[in-house]
Design a protein around this motif. Structure first.
Motif, PDB file in Angstrom:
ATOM      1  N   LYS A   1     -30.442  15.100-136.696  1.00 51.76           N
ATOM      2  CA  LYS A   1     -31.970  14.988-136.600  1.00 51.76           C
ATOM      3  C   LYS A   1     -32.344  14.401-135.462  1.00 51.76           C
ATOM      4  N   ALA A   2     -31.468  13.867-134.699  1.00 48.56           N
ATOM      5  CA  ALA A   2     -31.928  12.974-133.418  1.00 48.56           C
ATOM      6  C   ALA A   2     -32.579  13.766-132.404  1.00 48.56           C
ATOM      7  N   ALA A   3     -32.082  15.272-131.965  1.00 50.02           N
ATOM      8  CA  ALA A   3     -32.914  15.983-131.041  1.00 50.02           C
ATOM      9  C   ALA A   3     -34.218  16.057-131.202  1.00 50.02           C
ATOM     10  N   LYS A   4     -34.624  16.458-132.376  1.00 48.90           N
ATOM     11  CA  LYS A   4     -35.961  16.623-132.560  1.00 48.90           C
ATOM     12  C   LYS A   4     -36.723  15.486-132.733  1.00 48.90           C
ATOM     13  N   GLN A   5     -36.259  14.297-133.219  1.00 51.46           N
ATOM     14  CA  GLN A   5     -37.061  12.928-133.267  1.00 51.46           C
ATOM     15  C   GLN A   5     -36.975  12.488-131.826  1.00 51.46           C
ATOM     16  N   LEU A   6     -36.061  12.578-130.972  1.00 52.31           N
ATOM     17  CA  LEU A   6     -36.100  12.133-129.633  1.00 52.31           C
ATOM     18  C   LEU A   6     -37.036  13.022-128.665  1.00 52.31           C
ATOM     19  N   SER A   7     -36.912  14.172-129.034  1.00 54.71           N
ATOM     20  CA  SER A   7     -37.994  15.402-128.345  1.00 54.71           C
ATOM     21  C   SER A   7     -39.496  14.724-128.755  1.00 54.71           C
ATOM     22  N   SER A   8     -39.906  14.589-129.848  1.00 53.11           N
ATOM     23  CA  SER A   8     -41.125  14.302-130.538  1.00 53.11           C
ATOM     24  C   SER A   8     -41.482  12.716-129.916  1.00 53.11           C
ATOM     25  N   ARG A   9     -40.691  11.749-130.046  1.00 55.21           N
ATOM     26  CA  ARG A   9     -40.939  10.558-129.412  1.00 55.21           C
ATOM     27  C   ARG A   9     -41.163  10.325-127.950  1.00 55.21           C
ATOM     28  N   PHE A  10     -40.356  10.997-127.246  1.00 50.95           N
ATOM     29  CA  PHE A  10     -40.503  10.980-125.687  1.00 50.95           C
ATOM     30  C   PHE A  10     -41.209  12.221-124.972  1.00 50.95           C
ATOM     31  N   LYS A  11     -41.419  12.893-125.956  1.00 49.80           N
ATOM     32  CA  LYS A  11     -42.369  14.191-125.293  1.00 49.80           C
ATOM     33  C   LYS A  11     -41.347  14.976-124.073  1.00 49.80           C
ATOM     34  N   VAL A  12     -39.898  15.103-124.243  1.00 51.38           N
ATOM     35  CA  VAL A  12     -39.117  15.635-123.524  1.00 51.38           C
ATOM     36  C   VAL A  12     -38.257  16.679-124.129  1.00 51.38           C
ATOM     37  N   ASN A  13     -37.620  17.716-123.450  1.00 50.78           N
ATOM     38  CA  ASN A  13     -36.814  18.658-124.419  1.00 50.78           C
ATOM     39  C   ASN A  13     -35.448  18.153-124.655  1.00 50.78           C
ATOM     40  N   VAL A  14     -35.116  17.660-125.796  1.00 52.45           N
ATOM     41  CA  VAL A  14     -33.843  17.523-125.987  1.00 52.45           C
ATOM     42  C   VAL A  14     -33.369  18.528-126.942  1.00 52.45           C
ATOM     43  N   LYS A  15     -32.569  19.490-126.377  1.00 57.62           N
ATOM     44  CA  LYS A  15     -32.033  20.590-127.104  1.00 57.62           C
ATOM     45  C   LYS A  15     -31.144  20.382-128.259  1.00 57.62           C
ATOM     46  N   GLU A  16     -30.259  19.572-127.926  1.00 56.33           N
ATOM     47  CA  GLU A  16     -29.105  18.996-129.231  1.00 56.33           C
ATOM     48  C   GLU A  16     -28.651  17.846-128.875  1.00 56.33           C
ATOM     49  N   CYS A  17     -28.092  16.914-129.916  1.00 57.84           N
ATOM     50  CA  CYS A  17     -27.240  15.846-129.908  1.00 57.84           C
ATOM     51  C   CYS A  17     -26.008  15.951-130.672  1.00 57.84           C
ATOM     52  N   LEU A  18     -25.060  16.088-129.849  1.00 60.10           N
ATOM     53  CA  LEU A  18     -23.756  16.425-130.129  1.00 60.10           C
ATOM     54  C   LEU A  18     -22.705  15.135-130.172  1.00 60.10           C
ATOM     55  N   LEU A  19     -21.788  15.233-131.016  1.00 60.50           N
ATOM     56  CA  LEU A  19     -20.861  14.081-131.362  1.00 60.50           C
ATOM     57  C   LEU A  19     -19.504  14.335-130.397  1.00 60.50           C
ATOM     58  N   TYR A  20     -19.239  13.607-129.580  1.00 62.08           N
ATOM     59  CA  TYR A  20     -18.066  13.578-128.732  1.00 62.08           C
ATOM     60  C   TYR A  20     -17.103  12.854-129.370  1.00 62.08           C
ATOM     61  N   GLU A  21     -15.648  13.857-129.698  1.00 64.12           N
ATOM     62  CA  GLU A  21     -14.478  12.928-130.171  1.00 64.12           C
ATOM     63  C   GLU A  21     -13.360  13.475-129.234  1.00 64.12           C
ATOM     64  N   PHE A  22     -12.731  12.293-128.455  1.00 62.76           N
ATOM     65  CA  PHE A  22     -11.765  12.548-127.642  1.00 62.76           C
ATOM     66  C   PHE A  22     -10.651  13.130-128.230  1.00 62.76           C
ATOM     67  N   ASP A  23     -10.283  12.825-129.396  1.00 67.18           N
ATOM     68  CA  ASP A  23      -9.092  13.128-130.050  1.00 67.18           C
ATOM     69  C   ASP A  23      -9.218  14.493-131.010  1.00 67.18           C
ATOM     70  N   ARG A  24     -10.168  15.073-130.803  1.00 69.75           N
ATOM     71  CA  ARG A  24     -10.553  16.552-131.706  1.00 69.75           C
ATOM     72  C   ARG A  24     -11.124  17.376-130.653  1.00 69.75           C
ATOM     73  N   ASP A  25     -10.777  18.807-130.930  1.00 69.78           N
ATOM     74  CA  ASP A  25     -11.248  19.799-130.121  1.00 69.78           C
ATOM     75  C   ASP A  25     -12.630  20.508-130.657  1.00 69.78           C
ATOM     76  N   ASP A  26     -12.875  20.370-131.837  1.00 67.14           N
ATOM     77  CA  ASP A  26     -14.126  20.880-132.519  1.00 67.14           C
ATOM     78  C   ASP A  26     -15.526  20.796-131.770  1.00 67.14           C
ATOM     79  N   TRP A  27     -15.591  19.603-131.257  1.00 60.72           N
ATOM     80  CA  TRP A  27     -16.853  19.275-130.512  1.00 60.72           C
ATOM     81  C   TRP A  27     -17.199  20.219-129.326  1.00 60.72           C
ATOM     82  N   GLN A  28     -15.950  20.899-128.649  1.00 57.87           N
ATOM     83  CA  GLN A  28     -15.935  21.448-127.466  1.00 57.87           C
ATOM     84  C   GLN A  28     -16.800  23.050-127.768  1.00 57.87           C
ATOM     85  N   ALA A  29     -16.339  23.492-129.042  1.00 46.59           N
ATOM     86  CA  ALA A  29     -17.083  24.770-129.298  1.00 46.59           C
ATOM     87  C   ALA A  29     -18.412  24.609-129.365  1.00 46.59           C
ATOM     88  N   SER A  30     -19.048  23.436-130.166  1.00 40.78           N
ATOM     89  CA  SER A  30     -20.509  23.066-130.209  1.00 40.78           C
ATOM     90  C   SER A  30     -21.113  22.630-128.777  1.00 40.78           C
TER      91      SER A  30
END
Length: 151
Positions: free
Chosen positions: A112-141
């Motif tokens: 939900k963060a991208a929408k709230q950050l975009s609204s709060r700061f009037k900038v275009n936050v497309k997406e907020c993603l979780l980086y996990e160095f020990d997992r590969d699934d974040w890379q596809a996202s």
């Protein structure tokens, strides 16, 4: 050729991000900023349609005696707040190691963060993603998030 600003103070995470940008975009010119101050300097100078933004950043770059200070958990939010004053037209893609982002004193899940950050700061936050160095699934996202037209 697209100019991409990567705002990240962790070398390992930055290397992962740069590699994925190169694979997804190919001919991108990538510039690094490692602090709130250097990110704002680059955004002010302009020319970056895409900004990859970490949330935990030191105030200043880590060069010189004393370094850049401890990372601020809200450093990325500070970048967005100040970018809004500049009427930044960049597209922001947040990549963080935390499952929530504090916005106005409340913990907001990344979904939900991208929408709230975009609204709060009037900038275009497309997406907020979780980086996990020990997992590969974040890379596809992350790679999917890079596949959009910037006009």
């Amino acid at each position: 050729m697209m100019n991409v600003l990567v705002v990240e103070d962790d070398e390992f995470k930055a290397a992962d991000i740069v590699r994925l940008i190169s694979e997804a975009i190919g001919s991108a010119t990538i510039t690094r900023a490692a602090s709130v101050t250097s990110a704002l300097r680059a955004i002010t100078a302009g020319g970056f349609p895409l900004v990859i933004l970490d949330m935990s950043l030191p105030t200043f770059d880590l060069s010189g005696p004393g370094g850049g200070g401890s990372p601020q958990s809200q450093g990325g939010v500070e970048v967005l707040r100040l970018a809004s004053r500049l009427a930044s037209e960049c597209v922001y893609l947040v990549v963080t190691q935390y499952p929530d982002i504090e916005i106005d004193g409340r913990e907001v899940p990344l979904a939900k963060a991208a929408k709230q950050l975009s609204s709060r700061f009037k900038v275009n936050v497309k997406e907020c993603l979780l980086y996990e160095f020990d997992r590969d699934d974040w890379q596809a996202s992350f790679s999917r998030a890079l596949t959009f037209d910037i006009t």
